[in-house]
Design an enzyme around this catalytic site. Sequence first.
Site, PDB file in Angstrom:
ATOM      1  N   ASN A 234       0.850  -1.200   0.000  1.00 39.65           N
ATOM      2  CA  ASN A 234       0.000   0.000   0.000  1.00 39.65           C
ATOM      3  C   ASN A 234       0.882   1.244   0.000  1.00 39.65           C
ATOM      4  O   ASN A 234       0.561   2.255  -0.623  1.00 39.65           O
ATOM      5  CB  ASN A 234      -0.870   0.029   1.268  1.00 39.65           C
ATOM      6  CG  ASN A 234      -2.245  -0.569   1.044  1.00 39.65           C
ATOM      7  OD1 ASN A 234      -2.510  -1.160  -0.001  1.00 39.65           O
ATOM      8  ND2 ASN A 234      -3.108  -0.423   2.018  1.00 39.65           N
TER       9      ASN A 234
ATOM     10  N   ALA B 116       0.799   5.450  -1.976  1.00 39.43           N
ATOM     11  CA  ALA B 116       0.365   6.653  -1.244  1.00 39.43           C
ATOM     12  C   ALA B 116       0.605   7.868  -2.130  1.00 39.43           C
ATOM     13  O   ALA B 116       1.652   8.001  -2.764  1.00 39.43           O
ATOM     14  CB  ALA B 116       1.117   6.767   0.074  1.00 39.43           C
TER      15      ALA B 116
ATOM     16  N   GLU C 242      -4.963  18.682   3.164  1.00 44.25           N
ATOM     17  CA  GLU C 242      -5.976  17.669   2.826  1.00 44.25           C
ATOM     18  C   GLU C 242      -7.140  17.791   3.800  1.00 44.25           C
ATOM     19  O   GLU C 242      -7.057  18.537   4.787  1.00 44.25           O
ATOM     20  CB  GLU C 242      -5.358  16.258   2.920  1.00 44.25           C
ATOM     21  CG  GLU C 242      -4.325  16.004   1.825  1.00 44.25           C
ATOM     22  CD  GLU C 242      -3.695  14.620   1.912  1.00 44.25           C
ATOM     23  OE1 GLU C 242      -4.399  13.658   2.220  1.00 44.25           O
ATOM     24  OE2 GLU C 242      -2.488  14.533   1.668  1.00 44.25           O
TER      25      GLU C 242
ATOM     26  N   HIS D 196     -12.447   6.334   1.071  1.00 44.57           N
ATOM     27  CA  HIS D 196     -11.900   7.578   0.515  1.00 44.57           C
ATOM     28  C   HIS D 196     -12.975   8.182  -0.375  1.00 44.57           C
ATOM     29  O   HIS D 196     -13.604   7.480  -1.166  1.00 44.57           O
ATOM     30  CB  HIS D 196     -10.639   7.278  -0.306  1.00 44.57           C
ATOM     31  CG  HIS D 196      -9.825   8.501  -0.592  1.00 44.57           C
ATOM     32  ND1 HIS D 196     -10.240   9.486  -1.446  1.00 44.57           N
ATOM     33  CD2 HIS D 196      -8.619   8.908  -0.123  1.00 44.57           C
ATOM     34  CE1 HIS D 196      -9.317  10.447  -1.495  1.00 44.57           C
ATOM     35  NE2 HIS D 196      -8.328  10.122  -0.693  1.00 44.57           N
TER      36      HIS D 196
ATOM     37  N   ARG E   9     -12.554  13.096   5.963  1.00 43.30           N
ATOM     38  CA  ARG E   9     -12.821  12.124   4.909  1.00 43.30           C
ATOM     39  C   ARG E   9     -14.169  11.420   5.046  1.00 43.30           C
ATOM     40  O   ARG E   9     -14.871  11.203   4.063  1.00 43.30           O
ATOM     41  CB  ARG E   9     -11.687  11.105   4.976  1.00 43.30           C
ATOM     42  CG  ARG E   9     -11.542  10.274   3.797  1.00 43.30           C
ATOM     43  CD  ARG E   9     -10.234   9.554   3.855  1.00 43.30           C
ATOM     44  NE  ARG E   9      -9.138  10.371   3.393  1.00 43.30           N
ATOM     45  CZ  ARG E   9      -7.876   9.972   3.363  1.00 43.30           C
ATOM     46  NH1 ARG E   9      -7.565   8.769   3.783  1.00 43.30           N
ATOM     47  NH2 ARG E   9      -6.934  10.763   2.915  1.00 43.30           N
TER      48      ARG E   9
ATOM     49  N   HIS F 291     -10.706   2.299   1.545  1.00 42.00           N
ATOM     50  CA  HIS F 291      -9.343   2.842   1.459  1.00 42.00           C
ATOM     51  C   HIS F 291      -8.432   2.434   2.609  1.00 42.00           C
ATOM     52  O   HIS F 291      -7.242   2.195   2.408  1.00 42.00           O
ATOM     53  CB  HIS F 291      -9.462   4.370   1.428  1.00 42.00           C
ATOM     54  CG  HIS F 291      -8.173   5.091   1.255  1.00 42.00           C
ATOM     55  ND1 HIS F 291      -7.395   4.956   0.117  1.00 42.00           N
ATOM     56  CD2 HIS F 291      -7.514   5.966   2.052  1.00 42.00           C
ATOM     57  CE1 HIS F 291      -6.320   5.730   0.230  1.00 42.00           C
ATOM     58  NE2 HIS F 291      -6.353   6.325   1.396  1.00 42.00           N
TER      59      HIS F 291
ATOM     60  N   ARG G 118      -9.488   7.881  10.266  1.00 39.07           N
ATOM     61  CA  ARG G 118      -8.113   8.404  10.220  1.00 39.07           C
ATOM     62  C   ARG G 118      -8.053   9.770   9.546  1.00 39.07           C
ATOM     63  O   ARG G 118      -8.656   9.976   8.494  1.00 39.07           O
ATOM     64  CB  ARG G 118      -7.234   7.424   9.449  1.00 39.07           C
ATOM     65  CG  ARG G 118      -5.830   7.915   9.194  1.00 39.07           C
ATOM     66  CD  ARG G 118      -5.034   6.857   8.477  1.00 39.07           C
ATOM     67  NE  ARG G 118      -5.557   6.604   7.149  1.00 39.07           N
ATOM     68  CZ  ARG G 118      -5.036   7.107   6.029  1.00 39.07           C
ATOM     69  NH1 ARG G 118      -3.998   7.906   6.068  1.00 39.07           N
ATOM     70  NH2 ARG G 118      -5.569   6.805   4.866  1.00 39.07           N
TER      71      ARG G 118
END
Length: 436
Positions: free
Chosen positions: A43, A47, A116, A244, A292, A353, A388
Site C-alpha cells: 500500500n 500513497a 488535505e 476515501h 474524509r 481505502h 483516520r
Amino acid sequence: MIQTDVLILGSGIGGLSTAIQIARQRPDLKITVLTKTNEGESNTRYAQGGVAAVWNEEVDSYEKHEEDTLDAGDGLCDVDIVKIVVKEGPERVREIIDWGARFDKNPKAEYDLGREGGHSENRILHYKDLTGWEIQRTLMAKADEFSNIEVLEHYFAVDIITQHHLGYMVTRLMPDIECYGAYALNKQTGEIEKLLAKVTVIATGGAGQIYRATTNPVIASGDGIAMVYRAKGWVENMEFVQFHPTALYNPAGENPVFLVSEAVRGYGGILKNRNGEEFMHKYDERKSFGSRDIVARAIDNEMKLSGDECMFLDCRHLNKEGFTAHFPTIYEKCMSIGIDPMKDMIPVVPACHYMCGGIKVDEMGRSNIQQLYACGECTCTGLHGANRLASNSLLEAMVFAKRIAEDILPKLIIFLSRIVFPIGMRRVRPTPRKWY
Ligand code: FAD
Ligand code: SIN
C-alpha cells in the site's frame, strides 16, 4: 527451517522502517523480512497525498495537529497516542529525508506543504502525487545498506507459531500466549517453511481487498490481522473501515480503483454534481475540506438523491502547468480514460481505502501476545479512532517502527534464552487449566 533474531512480516513502510531502526542500532542481529510478492509492492508504494507533520511552527502547532486528529477520529482516539505520534512525527520525517526521501520544495527552497481534508493547516510533505513510491524507494535503498537485513520475497506468511503448535490449548483470555515465529509458504518451491524468531513483527498492511471497490492493491487482504485473530490475539475497531471520497469513477471497472488524492482538493479542486453545482456546504462548514468520512458520506448521499453513479471534482479553473507538475500521475490516468482534467470534471466515487482498526497494540507496538509486535496499517494503536485523518498513516508507521525498535533491543538478551533450546525440546509451561 530458518532461524532469525527478528522476523518481520511485510516490506511496506511499517516493515522496512522497523527493520532499519533495529539494524542501525544492532548490526549483530539477524533481521529477516518476509514479503508475499516483491519487496516494492505494498500500500505504501501507492500513497499519493503525503505525510502529515507539524513543520512550520510559525503557523502550525502540535496542538492543532492533535485537535484535527481527534476531531477526525470522532472522539474515539486515544489522546496519549495522538500526542506521541504528533510530537515524534516531525523527527521521523527529518530522518527519512536524511535517508534520501525527496519531498517537493517551493521556489523559496522551503518544503511545499500541502493540505488535505480535516487539516486546519498546510502540513503535508509530499513528492508530487507519488509520495509513497518515493518513500518505498528510499526505504528499500536504506535497508539494502545493512548486511544484516535479509528480504525474502514471495514468502506468504500463513500463521504465527504459538504454544498451540506444541499441542497446548490456547485461548483468547490467556495472558501468556507466546510467539515463536511464523509458518510461511515459499511460493517458489510450494513448501511451507518454519521461521523461528526471538521476536516477530507483523507489518502486513490493511484489508481493502475484502471490498469490491478499493484503492488498495491486491496484497491488502488483512493476512496479519487474521493470523493474530486465529492465534487468539486481540484485534480491535475492525468496524471502522475508511472510505476515501474520491476514487476515479471508471465504468470499465478496475481493481484496485485509481485514487484521486485529497491533495487535489487542497490544491483548489471543488466537488460538484453533474450539473456543476457545489454541494459540500450542505454537509460541513469546511466544505470540501471536511474530514474524509463526512465528505465520503456526502458524496454517497448526493449519489443516492440524484441516482447518479458518481459526483465530480472540478479542476478546470486551475492552472494546467501547476496541476500537471503537482499531479502528473492523476493527470495521466485521467487522460488515459478520456478525461482531460483541464476541460472535463473528474468523475469520482467513494471506495474502501483504509482499515482504522487491527491488531491491538500498546504505545510501544506490543500486541497482547508475548514477543509479538505489530506496526502500520495492520494495527490499532488508538491514533485514528473511528476515522483516520488524511496522511496520518505513513506518520504513524514511522513513529511506531522507532518505538518498537527501542522496546525490542534491550529485551533481546532475555528473548535469547528462549532460542537456546530449539522449539520442541523446550519445556513450555502448560496452559493453566482455568483457561480451558
Ligand atoms: P503496506 O505498505 O501495505 O505493506 C504491507 C506489506 O506486507 C507488503 O509488503 C505486503 O506484500 C506484505 N504482506 C501482506 N500480507 C503478507 C503475508 N501474508 N505474508 C508476507 N507478506 C505479506 N497514507 C498516508 O499517510 N498518506 C497518503 O498520502 C496515503 N495515500 C494512500 C493512497 C493509496 C492509493 C492507498 C492505498 C493508501 C494510502 N495511504 C496513505 C495509506 C498508507 O499508504 C498505508 O496505510 C500504509 O502505507 C501502510 O503501510 P504498511 O507498511 O502498514 O502496509
Ligand atoms: C490521498 O492522497 O488522498 C490519500 C491520503 C491518505 O490516505 O492519507
